[in-house]
Design a protein around this motif. Structure first.
Motif, PDB file in Angstrom:
ATOM      1  N   GLY A   9      15.601   3.971  -0.883  1.00  0.00           N
ATOM      2  CA  GLY A   9      16.398   5.159  -1.119  1.00  0.00           C
ATOM      3  C   GLY A   9      15.601   6.434  -0.914  1.00  0.00           C
ATOM      4  N   ARG A  10      16.183   7.540  -1.336  1.00  0.00           N
ATOM      5  CA  ARG A  10      15.517   8.840  -1.198  1.00  0.00           C
ATOM      6  C   ARG A  10      14.948   9.329  -2.516  1.00  0.00           C
ATOM      7  NH1 ARG A  10      19.563  12.344   2.794  1.00  0.00           N
ATOM      8  NH2 ARG A  10      19.413  10.938   4.607  1.00  0.00           N
ATOM      9  N   GLU A  11      15.059   8.512  -3.551  1.00  0.00           N
ATOM     10  CA  GLU A  11      14.559   8.916  -4.859  1.00  0.00           C
ATOM     11  C   GLU A  11      13.036   8.881  -4.888  1.00  0.00           C
ATOM     12  OE1 GLU A  11      17.207   7.558  -8.308  1.00  0.00           O
ATOM     13  OE2 GLU A  11      17.465   5.977  -6.825  1.00  0.00           O
ATOM     14  N   GLY A  12      12.472   9.683  -5.766  1.00  0.00           N
ATOM     15  CA  GLY A  12      11.035   9.703  -5.938  1.00  0.00           C
ATOM     16  C   GLY A  12      10.600   8.716  -7.001  1.00  0.00           C
ATOM     17  N   PRO A  13       9.311   8.655  -7.274  1.00  0.00           N
ATOM     18  CA  PRO A  13       8.802   7.701  -8.266  1.00  0.00           C
ATOM     19  C   PRO A  13       9.277   7.977  -9.682  1.00  0.00           C
ATOM     20  CG  PRO A  13       7.079   9.234  -7.594  1.00  0.00           C
ATOM     21  CD  PRO A  13       8.245   9.456  -6.659  1.00  0.00           C
ATOM     22  N   GLU A  14       9.924   9.131  -9.897  1.00  0.00           N
ATOM     23  CA  GLU A  14      10.450   9.427 -11.228  1.00  0.00           C
ATOM     24  C   GLU A  14      11.440   8.370 -11.696  1.00  0.00           C
ATOM     25  OE1 GLU A  14       8.705  12.817  -9.359  1.00  0.00           O
ATOM     26  OE2 GLU A  14      10.439  11.619  -8.708  1.00  0.00           O
ATOM     27  N   MET A  15      12.116   7.702 -10.749  1.00  0.00           N
ATOM     28  CA  MET A  15      13.049   6.640 -11.121  1.00  0.00           C
ATOM     29  C   MET A  15      12.315   5.488 -11.789  1.00  0.00           C
ATOM     30  SD  MET A  15      13.780   4.824  -7.386  1.00  0.00           S
ATOM     31  CE  MET A  15      14.581   3.418  -8.091  1.00  0.00           C
ATOM     32  N   VAL A  16      11.078   5.237 -11.347  1.00  0.00           N
ATOM     33  CA  VAL A  16      10.254   4.189 -11.954  1.00  0.00           C
ATOM     34  C   VAL A  16       9.804   4.637 -13.336  1.00  0.00           C
ATOM     35  CG1 VAL A  16       8.168   2.799 -11.697  1.00  0.00           C
ATOM     36  CG2 VAL A  16       9.489   3.455  -9.666  1.00  0.00           C
ATOM     37  N   PHE A  17       9.359   5.891 -13.437  1.00  0.00           N
ATOM     38  CA  PHE A  17       8.901   6.407 -14.727  1.00  0.00           C
ATOM     39  C   PHE A  17      10.036   6.391 -15.752  1.00  0.00           C
ATOM     40  CE2 PHE A  17       6.108   9.376 -11.922  1.00  0.00           C
ATOM     41  CZ  PHE A  17       5.379   8.291 -11.488  1.00  0.00           C
ATOM     42  N   GLU A  18      11.248   6.739 -15.295  1.00  0.00           N
ATOM     43  CA  GLU A  18      12.407   6.750 -16.195  1.00  0.00           C
ATOM     44  C   GLU A  18      12.719   5.337 -16.679  1.00  0.00           C
ATOM     45  OE1 GLU A  18      15.158   8.667 -18.433  1.00  0.00           O
ATOM     46  OE2 GLU A  18      14.010   9.748 -16.899  1.00  0.00           O
ATOM     47  N   ALA A  19      12.573   4.352 -15.789  1.00  0.00           N
ATOM     48  CA  ALA A  19      12.832   2.966 -16.186  1.00  0.00           C
ATOM     49  C   ALA A  19      11.844   2.518 -17.261  1.00  0.00           C
ATOM     50  CB  ALA A  19      12.734   2.046 -14.971  1.00  0.00           C
ATOM     51  N   ILE A  20      10.620   2.992 -17.179  1.00  0.00           N
ATOM     52  CA  ILE A  20       9.604   2.610 -18.161  1.00  0.00           C
ATOM     53  C   ILE A  20       9.901   3.234 -19.522  1.00  0.00           C
ATOM     54  CG2 ILE A  20       7.170   2.892 -18.781  1.00  0.00           C
ATOM     55  CD1 ILE A  20       6.519   2.535 -15.803  1.00  0.00           C
TER      56      ILE A  20
ATOM     57  N   PHE B  20       0.831  -1.208   0.000  1.00  0.00           N
ATOM     58  CA  PHE B  20       0.000   0.000   0.000  1.00  0.00           C
ATOM     59  C   PHE B  20       0.870   1.264   0.000  1.00  0.00           C
ATOM     60  CE2 PHE B  20      -2.527  -3.424   1.749  1.00  0.00           C
ATOM     61  CZ  PHE B  20      -3.715  -3.295   1.049  1.00  0.00           C
ATOM     62  N   ARG B  21       2.018   1.201   0.659  1.00  0.00           N
ATOM     63  CA  ARG B  21       2.926   2.349   0.663  1.00  0.00           C
ATOM     64  C   ARG B  21       3.470   2.614  -0.737  1.00  0.00           C
ATOM     65  NH1 ARG B  21       7.697   1.575   4.273  1.00  0.00           N
ATOM     66  NH2 ARG B  21       8.082   3.749   3.665  1.00  0.00           N
ATOM     67  N   VAL B  22       3.824   1.564  -1.464  1.00  0.00           N
ATOM     68  CA  VAL B  22       4.354   1.735  -2.815  1.00  0.00           C
ATOM     69  C   VAL B  22       3.284   2.308  -3.737  1.00  0.00           C
ATOM     70  CG1 VAL B  22       5.206   0.501  -4.849  1.00  0.00           C
ATOM     71  CG2 VAL B  22       6.163  -0.008  -2.592  1.00  0.00           C
ATOM     72  N   ILE B  23       2.057   1.824  -3.634  1.00  0.00           N
ATOM     73  CA  ILE B  23       0.967   2.348  -4.463  1.00  0.00           C
ATOM     74  C   ILE B  23       0.781   3.840  -4.211  1.00  0.00           C
ATOM     75  CG2 ILE B  23      -1.548   2.286  -4.775  1.00  0.00           C
ATOM     76  CD1 ILE B  23      -1.352  -0.766  -4.406  1.00  0.00           C
ATOM     77  N   ASP B  24       0.783   4.241  -2.937  1.00  0.00           N
ATOM     78  CA  ASP B  24       0.646   5.667  -2.608  1.00  0.00           C
ATOM     79  C   ASP B  24       1.833   6.464  -3.130  1.00  0.00           C
ATOM     80  OD1 ASP B  24      -1.747   5.175  -1.337  1.00  0.00           O
ATOM     81  OD2 ASP B  24      -0.877   5.093   0.675  1.00  0.00           O
ATOM     82  N   TRP B  25       3.031   5.917  -2.984  1.00  0.00           N
ATOM     83  CA  TRP B  25       4.259   6.596  -3.419  1.00  0.00           C
ATOM     84  C   TRP B  25       4.258   6.819  -4.929  1.00  0.00           C
ATOM     85  CZ3 TRP B  25       8.571   4.127  -6.050  1.00  0.00           C
ATOM     86  CH2 TRP B  25       9.747   4.892  -6.075  1.00  0.00           C
ATOM     87  N   LEU B  26       3.735   5.852  -5.679  1.00  0.00           N
ATOM     88  CA  LEU B  26       3.682   5.963  -7.139  1.00  0.00           C
ATOM     89  C   LEU B  26       2.609   6.946  -7.598  1.00  0.00           C
ATOM     90  CD1 LEU B  26       4.052   2.205  -8.122  1.00  0.00           C
ATOM     91  CD2 LEU B  26       5.738   4.023  -8.531  1.00  0.00           C
ATOM     92  N   GLY B  27       1.618   7.207  -6.762  1.00  0.00           N
ATOM     93  CA  GLY B  27       0.544   8.113  -7.138  1.00  0.00           C
ATOM     94  C   GLY B  27      -0.509   7.485  -8.025  1.00  0.00           C
ATOM     95  N   ILE B  28      -0.617   6.152  -7.983  1.00  0.00           N
ATOM     96  CA  ILE B  28      -1.619   5.459  -8.798  1.00  0.00           C
ATOM     97  C   ILE B  28      -2.799   5.045  -7.914  1.00  0.00           C
ATOM     98  CG2 ILE B  28       0.097   4.655 -10.446  1.00  0.00           C
ATOM     99  CD1 ILE B  28       0.028   1.922  -9.117  1.00  0.00           C
ATOM    100  N   ASP B  29      -3.877   4.658  -8.555  1.00  0.00           N
ATOM    101  CA  ASP B  29      -5.063   4.239  -7.810  1.00  0.00           C
ATOM    102  C   ASP B  29      -5.606   2.948  -8.398  1.00  0.00           C
ATOM    103  OD1 ASP B  29      -6.018   5.131 -10.225  1.00  0.00           O
ATOM    104  OD2 ASP B  29      -7.560   6.448  -9.404  1.00  0.00           O
ATOM    105  N   TYR B  30      -6.629   2.403  -7.753  1.00  0.00           N
ATOM    106  CA  TYR B  30      -7.303   1.207  -8.256  1.00  0.00           C
ATOM    107  C   TYR B  30      -8.777   1.320  -7.884  1.00  0.00           C
ATOM    108  CZ  TYR B  30      -6.157  -0.187  -3.434  1.00  0.00           C
ATOM    109  OH  TYR B  30      -6.001  -0.216  -2.068  1.00  0.00           O
ATOM    110  N   ASP B  31      -9.609   0.552  -8.574  1.00  0.00           N
ATOM    111  CA  ASP B  31     -11.062   0.691  -8.441  1.00  0.00           C
ATOM    112  C   ASP B  31     -11.679  -0.256  -7.427  1.00  0.00           C
ATOM    113  OD1 ASP B  31     -11.363   2.632 -10.663  1.00  0.00           O
ATOM    114  OD2 ASP B  31     -10.625   0.947 -11.857  1.00  0.00           O
TER     115      ASP B  31
END
Length: 296
Positions: free
Chosen positions: A253-264, A62-73
């Motif tokens: 780490g201290r990086e934001g979710p941008e690291m995930v977006f960059e990987a994509i 749940f922490r990762v979902i919040d950190w990424l800024g995504i949601d689910y139905d």
């Protein structure tokens, strides 16, 4: 409400370790594809592996979902809600019903006391305590399906997974069975997985075809995207089992979710600097990934 509930997907993590970069990439890719289609997104947490489940791992999802800024139905709102109302343990009767039906198919299911480290391989009665059930796949069996990331795919299932486990030694349904039953219950028709799970997809397609009640889990109704794997500095795929005890996964780490977006965007072959937000990712989502045709 989703604009197009005919498109149904899911996030399907396991609380057996802290989620790593590969898990986060999978979450965002699934979210992007589902949201562009205006579809329904479920959070389905696979918790049948009770030996490795830890409260911290469950909370981390749940922490990762919040950190990424995504949601689910649809799905649990937090760890307590999950354990009370959404755990796979609540669906054991459904899994067991499918296991019994599979066991009724001539020559399909065998019990063996063989383990990963060896032991006798001779079949034993299905009722033998502590003996896992295995699905017998003929040596020449090959499964073909369209992978919407990798292209037309042919998996030599008989060579790769000739006798995969469908019921564990604790008499609980294994992943291949539970995942099929869960996806049918949710109405899933869009599945995003790592490339390492292509053989599992083939195993599930083959297993589902053995019964009329699971036959709807097929490549004509479900679209599969198997994305490349994230690797560490040594070129090894990221794995929960390789994490150190103090490792908090993608949140360590201290990086934001941008690291995930960059990987994509790197997976998509885009140059750096095109991945500052989910909105930018949605803009760059490849146009040829068109899965809207199964509205009909």
């Amino acid at each position: 409400m989703p604009e197009n509930p005919a498109v149904v997907s899911r996030l399907a993590p396991t609380p057996s370790g802290y989620l790593h970069l590969g898990n986060a990439v999978n979450f965002v890719l699934t979210w992007l594809l589902t949201r562009r289609a205006g579809g329904m997104l479920h959070l389905r947490i696979d918790d049948l592996d009770r030996a490795r489940l830890r409260p911290a791992y469950l909370a981390n999802i749940f922490r990762v979902i919040d950190w990424l800024g995504i949601d689910y139905d649809h799905g649990p709102t937090g760890p307590d809600d999950f354990l009370r109302h959404h755990s796979q343990l609540l669906h054991l009767p459904e899994y067991n019903r499918t296991l019994r039906r599979l066991a009724q198919q001539p020559g399909l299911v065998q019990a063996s006391q063989r383990t990963r480290t060896g032991g006798p391989d001779a079949p034993v009665p299905l009722e033998t305590p502590g003996a896992p059930w295995r699905a017998h796949v003929l040596a020449g069996t090959k499964i073909s399906f369209t992978d919407y990331w990798q292209g037309e795919t042919l998996v030599p299932l008989g060579a790769l997974m000739p006798d995969f486990v469908i019921r564990k030694k604790d008499a609980v349904a294994a992943y291949q069975v539970a995942s099929v039953v869960d996806d049918l219950r949710l109405g899933t028709n869009l599945i995003v997985r790592g490339l390492d799970l292509q053989p599992s997809t083939a195993a599930q397609l083959w297993l589902a075809s053995q019964l009329s009640e699971t036959a709807a889990f097929n490549a004509s109704r479900i679209q599969f995207y198997h994305h490349p794997l994230m690797t560490n500095a040594a070129g090894q795929k990221l794995s929960k089992s390789q994490q150190l005890p103090v490792d908090a996964g993608v949140l360590s780490g201290r990086e934001g979710p941008e690291m995930v977006f960059e990987a994509i965007t790197d997976l998509w072959g885009l140059p750096p600097g095109n991945s500052g937000s989910l909105e930018e990712l949605m803009f760059w989502l490849p146009d040829d990934w068109n899965y809207l045709h199964f509205n009909a």
